[in-house]
Design an enzyme around this catalytic site. Structure first.
Site, mmCIF file in Angstrom:
data_model
loop_
_atom_site.group_PDB
_atom_site.id
_atom_site.type_symbol
_atom_site.label_atom_id
_atom_site.label_comp_id
_atom_site.label_asym_id
_atom_site.label_seq_id
_atom_site.Cartn_x
_atom_site.Cartn_y
_atom_site.Cartn_z
ATOM 1 N N HIS A 138 63.414 -50.289 50.712
ATOM 2 C CA HIS A 138 62.035 -50.473 51.174
ATOM 3 C C HIS A 138 60.969 -49.935 50.219
ATOM 4 O O HIS A 138 59.783 -50.108 50.486
ATOM 5 C CB HIS A 138 61.856 -49.789 52.535
ATOM 6 C CG HIS A 138 61.984 -48.303 52.429
ATOM 7 N ND1 HIS A 138 63.213 -47.674 52.349
ATOM 8 C CD2 HIS A 138 61.050 -47.338 52.339
ATOM 9 C CE1 HIS A 138 63.015 -46.368 52.226
ATOM 10 N NE2 HIS A 138 61.711 -46.140 52.215
ATOM 11 N N HIS B 153 55.667 -49.753 48.078
ATOM 12 C CA HIS B 153 56.297 -49.538 49.384
ATOM 13 C C HIS B 153 56.252 -50.856 50.135
ATOM 14 O O HIS B 153 55.174 -51.386 50.403
ATOM 15 C CB HIS B 153 55.540 -48.448 50.154
ATOM 16 C CG HIS B 153 56.382 -47.772 51.185
ATOM 17 N ND1 HIS B 153 56.719 -48.376 52.374
ATOM 18 C CD2 HIS B 153 56.974 -46.555 51.192
ATOM 19 C CE1 HIS B 153 57.464 -47.536 53.080
ATOM 20 N NE2 HIS B 153 57.641 -46.421 52.382
#
Length: 148
Positions: free
Chosen positions: A57, A72
């Site tokens: 992620h 992110h």
């Protein structure tokens, strides 16, 4: 000066619009955020450098000047335990801007009740170290987001 480019296709919305106070308050660092297209994408390196942190992620690439750039992919997407993500490289790899890092389907995050918003942050930087920050424009991988 380092030019930081978009790792994904979407719309630049700015850090203030990120639904997470750590990012929206620039506690991690200044930068911007992208509301990605809700279709499978390949997140790419926003700068040339070395991948010093790599998770499904999120990833950090540090350039030759020591600038660390965090990408992110979504908010609270760590809770998906890698579902909807495919890591394409290894921590420690040297990458060029635009090299594929993670294949991701933002719709998976949305289906799980998570935000797909992608903060792109200049780690350990001050807000006045950044210039030419894009606002409210559509971007594709390789388009400049800000200069550092």
């Amino acid at each position: 000066m380092t030019s930081v480019t978009s790792p994904v296709t979407g719309r630049v919305i700015g850090l203030e619009a990120v639904p997470d106070p750590v990012f929206s308050g620039a506690m991690v660092g200044p930068g911007t955020a992208i509301d990605p297209v809700l279709e499978p994408v390949v997140a790419v390196a926003p700068v040339d450098g070395i991948v010093v942190s790599l998770h499904p992620h999120a990833f950090v690439v540090v350039d030759g000047e020591g600038h660390g750039v965090l990408t992110h992919l979504g908010i609270d997407t760590v809770q998906l335990n890698g579902e909807g993500f495919e890591v394409l490289i290894n921590k420690g790899d040297t990458v060029k801007r635009g090299d594929a890092i993670v294949r991701w389907d933002p719709a998976t995050a949305v289906a799980a009740g998570k935000s797909p918003i992608c903060p792109i942050v200049a780690l350990e930087a001050t807000a006045d170290a950044l210039s030419d920050i894009k606002e409210d424009v559509d971007v594709k991988p390789g388009d400049t987001l800000f200069n550092w």
